[in-house]
Design a protein around this motif. Structure first.
Motif, PDB file in Angstrom:
ATOM      1  N   GLU A 152       0.623  -1.212   0.032  1.00 21.39           N
ATOM      2  CA  GLU A 152       0.041   0.003  -0.038  1.00 21.39           C
ATOM      3  C   GLU A 152       0.794   1.266  -0.003  1.00 21.39           C
ATOM      4  O   GLU A 152       0.505   2.318  -0.896  1.00 21.39           O
ATOM      5  CB  GLU A 152      -0.863  -0.042   1.391  1.00 21.39           C
ATOM      6  N   LEU A 153       1.927   1.204   0.811  1.00 25.33           N
ATOM      7  CA  LEU A 153       2.829   2.418   0.896  1.00 25.33           C
ATOM      8  C   LEU A 153       3.547   2.744  -0.461  1.00 25.33           C
ATOM      9  O   LEU A 153       3.486   3.724  -0.759  1.00 25.33           O
ATOM     10  CB  LEU A 153       3.769   1.915   2.014  1.00 25.33           C
ATOM     11  N   LYS A 154       4.017   1.236  -0.957  1.00 23.33           N
ATOM     12  CA  LYS A 154       4.680   1.471  -2.186  1.00 23.33           C
ATOM     13  C   LYS A 154       4.070   2.222  -3.320  1.00 23.33           C
ATOM     14  O   LYS A 154       4.000   3.082  -4.147  1.00 23.33           O
ATOM     15  CB  LYS A 154       5.057   0.065  -2.735  1.00 23.33           C
ATOM     16  N   ASP A 155       2.642   1.508  -3.442  1.00 20.43           N
ATOM     17  CA  ASP A 155       1.766   2.042  -4.525  1.00 20.43           C
ATOM     18  C   ASP A 155       1.306   3.618  -4.304  1.00 20.43           C
ATOM     19  O   ASP A 155       1.215   4.374  -5.196  1.00 20.43           O
ATOM     20  CB  ASP A 155       0.268   1.306  -4.441  1.00 20.43           C
ATOM     21  N   SER A 156       1.250   4.247  -3.084  1.00 24.27           N
ATOM     22  CA  SER A 156       0.979   5.378  -2.632  1.00 24.27           C
ATOM     23  C   SER A 156       2.298   6.284  -3.081  1.00 24.27           C
ATOM     24  O   SER A 156       2.228   7.503  -3.796  1.00 24.27           O
ATOM     25  CB  SER A 156       0.748   5.854  -1.135  1.00 24.27           C
ATOM     26  N   TYR A 209      -1.222  24.992  -4.937  1.00 20.08           N
ATOM     27  CA  TYR A 209      -2.253  25.214  -3.817  1.00 20.08           C
ATOM     28  C   TYR A 209      -2.915  23.574  -3.270  1.00 20.08           C
ATOM     29  O   TYR A 209      -3.291  23.456  -2.412  1.00 20.08           O
ATOM     30  CB  TYR A 209      -3.481  25.830  -4.180  1.00 20.08           C
ATOM     31  N   GLU A 210      -2.505  22.557  -4.143  1.00 15.66           N
ATOM     32  CA  GLU A 210      -2.858  21.265  -3.884  1.00 15.66           C
ATOM     33  C   GLU A 210      -1.870  20.313  -2.891  1.00 15.66           C
ATOM     34  O   GLU A 210      -2.152  19.487  -2.421  1.00 15.66           O
ATOM     35  CB  GLU A 210      -3.190  20.269  -4.964  1.00 15.66           C
ATOM     36  N   LEU A 211      -0.667  21.119  -2.661  1.00 17.67           N
ATOM     37  CA  LEU A 211       0.364  20.586  -1.904  1.00 17.67           C
ATOM     38  C   LEU A 211      -0.174  20.304  -0.421  1.00 17.67           C
ATOM     39  O   LEU A 211       0.270  19.090  -0.320  1.00 17.67           O
ATOM     40  CB  LEU A 211       1.560  21.039  -1.936  1.00 17.67           C
ATOM     41  N   LYS A 214      -0.926  15.899   3.649  1.00 17.72           N
ATOM     42  CA  LYS A 214      -1.952  14.986   4.296  1.00 17.72           C
ATOM     43  C   LYS A 214      -2.001  13.424   4.048  1.00 17.72           C
ATOM     44  O   LYS A 214      -1.916  12.761   4.929  1.00 17.72           O
ATOM     45  CB  LYS A 214      -3.293  15.687   4.170  1.00 17.72           C
ATOM     46  N   GLN A 215      -1.992  13.352   2.628  1.00 17.77           N
ATOM     47  CA  GLN A 215      -2.014  12.057   2.150  1.00 17.77           C
ATOM     48  C   GLN A 215      -0.665  11.043   2.929  1.00 17.77           C
ATOM     49  O   GLN A 215      -0.727  10.079   3.127  1.00 17.77           O
ATOM     50  CB  GLN A 215      -2.273  11.704   0.771  1.00 17.77           C
ATOM     51  N   ILE A 216       0.402  11.913   2.707  1.00 19.61           N
ATOM     52  CA  ILE A 216       1.733  11.394   2.855  1.00 19.61           C
ATOM     53  C   ILE A 216       1.825  11.040   4.512  1.00 19.61           C
ATOM     54  O   ILE A 216       2.561  10.043   4.775  1.00 19.61           O
ATOM     55  CB  ILE A 216       2.975  12.023   2.558  1.00 19.61           C
ATOM     56  N   LYS A 268       3.296   8.344   8.121  1.00 19.41           N
ATOM     57  CA  LYS A 268       4.310   8.783   8.916  1.00 19.41           C
ATOM     58  C   LYS A 268       4.974   7.807   9.819  1.00 19.41           C
ATOM     59  O   LYS A 268       6.337   8.281   9.871  1.00 19.41           O
ATOM     60  CB  LYS A 268       3.633   9.777   9.914  1.00 19.41           C
ATOM     61  N   LEU A 269       4.643   6.758  10.295  1.00 25.81           N
ATOM     62  CA  LEU A 269       5.221   5.975  10.903  1.00 25.81           C
ATOM     63  C   LEU A 269       6.343   5.224  10.034  1.00 25.81           C
ATOM     64  O   LEU A 269       7.330   4.569  10.804  1.00 25.81           O
ATOM     65  CB  LEU A 269       4.401   5.040  11.815  1.00 25.81           C
ATOM     66  N   SER A 270       6.125   5.071   8.964  1.00 27.60           N
ATOM     67  CA  SER A 270       6.965   4.293   7.651  1.00 27.60           C
ATOM     68  C   SER A 270       7.560   5.402   6.844  1.00 27.60           C
ATOM     69  O   SER A 270       7.801   4.941   5.707  1.00 27.60           O
ATOM     70  CB  SER A 270       6.277   3.517   7.041  1.00 27.60           C
ATOM     71  N   ILE A 271       7.821   6.554   7.169  1.00 25.78           N
ATOM     72  CA  ILE A 271       8.396   7.349   6.397  1.00 25.78           C
ATOM     73  C   ILE A 271       9.463   7.394   5.590  1.00 25.78           C
ATOM     74  O   ILE A 271       9.827   7.728   4.455  1.00 25.78           O
ATOM     75  CB  ILE A 271       8.182   8.930   7.106  1.00 25.78           C
ATOM     76  N   ASN A 272      10.449   6.626   6.472  1.00 24.72           N
ATOM     77  CA  ASN A 272      11.602   6.371   5.887  1.00 24.72           C
ATOM     78  C   ASN A 272      11.592   5.444   4.669  1.00 24.72           C
ATOM     79  O   ASN A 272      12.057   5.490   3.540  1.00 24.72           O
ATOM     80  CB  ASN A 272      12.541   5.637   6.901  1.00 24.72           C
ATOM     81  N   ASP A 273      10.591   4.521   4.654  1.00 30.41           N
ATOM     82  CA  ASP A 273      10.340   3.490   3.694  1.00 30.41           C
ATOM     83  C   ASP A 273       9.956   4.209   2.472  1.00 30.41           C
ATOM     84  O   ASP A 273      10.038   3.934   1.423  1.00 30.41           O
ATOM     85  CB  ASP A 273       9.473   2.408   4.220  1.00 30.41           C
ATOM     86  N   TYR A 274       8.738   5.171   2.906  1.00 29.24           N
ATOM     87  CA  TYR A 274       8.092   5.759   1.833  1.00 29.24           C
ATOM     88  C   TYR A 274       9.081   6.666   0.824  1.00 29.24           C
ATOM     89  O   TYR A 274       9.175   6.680  -0.340  1.00 29.24           O
ATOM     90  CB  TYR A 274       7.163   6.797   2.487  1.00 29.24           C
ATOM     91  N   LEU A 275      10.211   7.337   1.748  1.00 29.05           N
ATOM     92  CA  LEU A 275      11.051   7.937   0.968  1.00 29.05           C
ATOM     93  C   LEU A 275      12.074   7.337   0.246  1.00 29.05           C
ATOM     94  O   LEU A 275      12.662   7.605  -0.965  1.00 29.05           O
ATOM     95  CB  LEU A 275      12.021   9.341   1.955  1.00 29.05           C
ATOM     96  N   ASP A 276      12.388   5.910   0.676  1.00 26.74           N
ATOM     97  CA  ASP A 276      13.230   5.085   0.032  1.00 26.74           C
ATOM     98  C   ASP A 276      12.617   4.592  -1.414  1.00 26.74           C
ATOM     99  O   ASP A 276      13.594   4.329  -1.992  1.00 26.74           O
ATOM    100  CB  ASP A 276      13.619   3.721   1.164  1.00 26.74           C
TER     101      ASP A 276
END
Length: 329
Positions: free
Chosen positions: A214-218, A232-234, A239-241, A245-253
């Motif tokens: 789910e994280l990867k798809d997002s 203006y949509e940022l 908010k979606q990202i 938050k708890l897996s933010i390092n994986d999200y950025l990776d």
């Protein structure tokens, strides 16, 4: 419980253990050093089973009474150290569970084996208490210290143990294993392998994790459409990202791997080295619309975002700066 033959990679450690059994040169203390989920416990348990196996081979038969006891964690001569405090193995834990117990001869086997997981949590007093036992152990004693950080041990402990470092397992072996045992498609195995960095346990966890998919798809959806998002949509995007938050390092990776794919395709025009092969259309498009300098700027911004988040800089501000850099390049 698994035997040596079921373990992927770590051939040198397995060979070391099996040679020790063949030559009857078992050390009284070993350190298995490697990252979380890298296979330390599997190696320790396979070694313990082989040492106690009634068939006396270099591999536990997994059928005899001793092996069945080992498999069910009910072997009277294979002990697992437990500790009440989450972050500390105390001097009392070592004294009660090892020092006072080790003087009692094995109940039914040749050896009495102690497996200490997360051994880096031993405080200095605990290490000193263990040192006394390691210096003058009974002939039947084998202590296995499993750790993610062997360098946290006292030099005196290190000098009296055989240290075995777990090395990353080849990507190809992990990929093959995931596809065979977890029936996942090659592209999904490829992504899990890329993030696991040679750690089999982590690869298995990622491959079978709905949260990671789910994280990867997002993250992938975001990098695909970021150029067309209005400023203006940022706020809505952030908010979606923040849901991850708890897996933010994986999200950025994941984003980082995506932009490395874009960079690699731009430089080589070769699809074979890519992680996100199934998104080749979007990668080609981004590669032709971006400059080398722009992609490098985004990769640097991703690195900087991780550093800032680790330093507790405001989440929304960090994400806004990152997204603006991704949009502009």
């Amino acid at each position: 419980m698994v035997g040596f033959k079921d373990i992927i990679g770590h051939e040198q450690i397995i060979e070391h253990f099996q040679n020790a059994i063949t030559m009857d040169k078992i050390s009284h203390a070993y350190i298995l050093n490697g990252p979380d989920k890298s296979g330390k416990m599997m190696l320790a348990e396979a070694f313990a089973a082989a040492l106690q196996c009634e068939k006396k081979g270099t591999e536990g038969c997994l059928e005899c009474h001793s092996c069945r006891q080992a498999a069910s964690h009910n072997h009277p001569d294979i002990k697992y150290l437990t500790h009440e405090k989450i972050n500390t193995v105390s001097v009392n834990d070592i004294r009660k569970q090892i020092n006072q117990d080790i003087v009692i001869k094995p109940y039914s086997s040749t050896y009495k084996i102690y497996i200490v997981d997360e051994a880096e949590k031993m405080n200095q007093q605990a290490q000193n208490a263990l040192l006394k036992t390691i210096e003058e152990p009974p002939a039947y004693a084998v202590i296995l210290l499993l750790t993610a950080n062997a360098d946290s041990f006292l030099p005196t402990i290190l000098s009296r143990c055989i240290r075995l470092n777990l090395m990353p397992v080849a990507d190809e072996k992990i990929r093959e294993y995931l596809m065979k045992h977890y029936q996942i498609p090659d592209y999904q195995a490829e992504i899990s392998v890329a993030f696991a960095q040679g750690n089999v346990g982590k690869a298995i966890q990622l491959a079978s994790s709905d949260h990671f998919n789910e994280l990867k798809d997002s993250a992938v959806q975001l990098v695909k459409r970021i150029k067309s998002v209005d400023v203006y949509e940022l706020g809505e995007v952030i908010k979606q990202i923040s849901e991850y938050k708890l897996s933010i390092n994986d999200y950025l990776d994941i984003m980082m791997v995506w932009y490395r794919d874009v960079l690699m395709y731009k430089a080589t025009m070769d699809i074979n080295g890519l992680i996100f092969k199934e998104h080749i259309y979007d990668i080609k498009k981004q590669a032709s619309n971006s400059s080398y300098h722009g992609i490098q700027k985004i990769l640097k911004a991703l690195d900087k975002a991780k550093i800032r988040l680790n330093a507790n800089v405001n989440f929304d501000i960090v994400m806004e700066l990152l997204l603006l850099t991704m949009k502009e390049n």
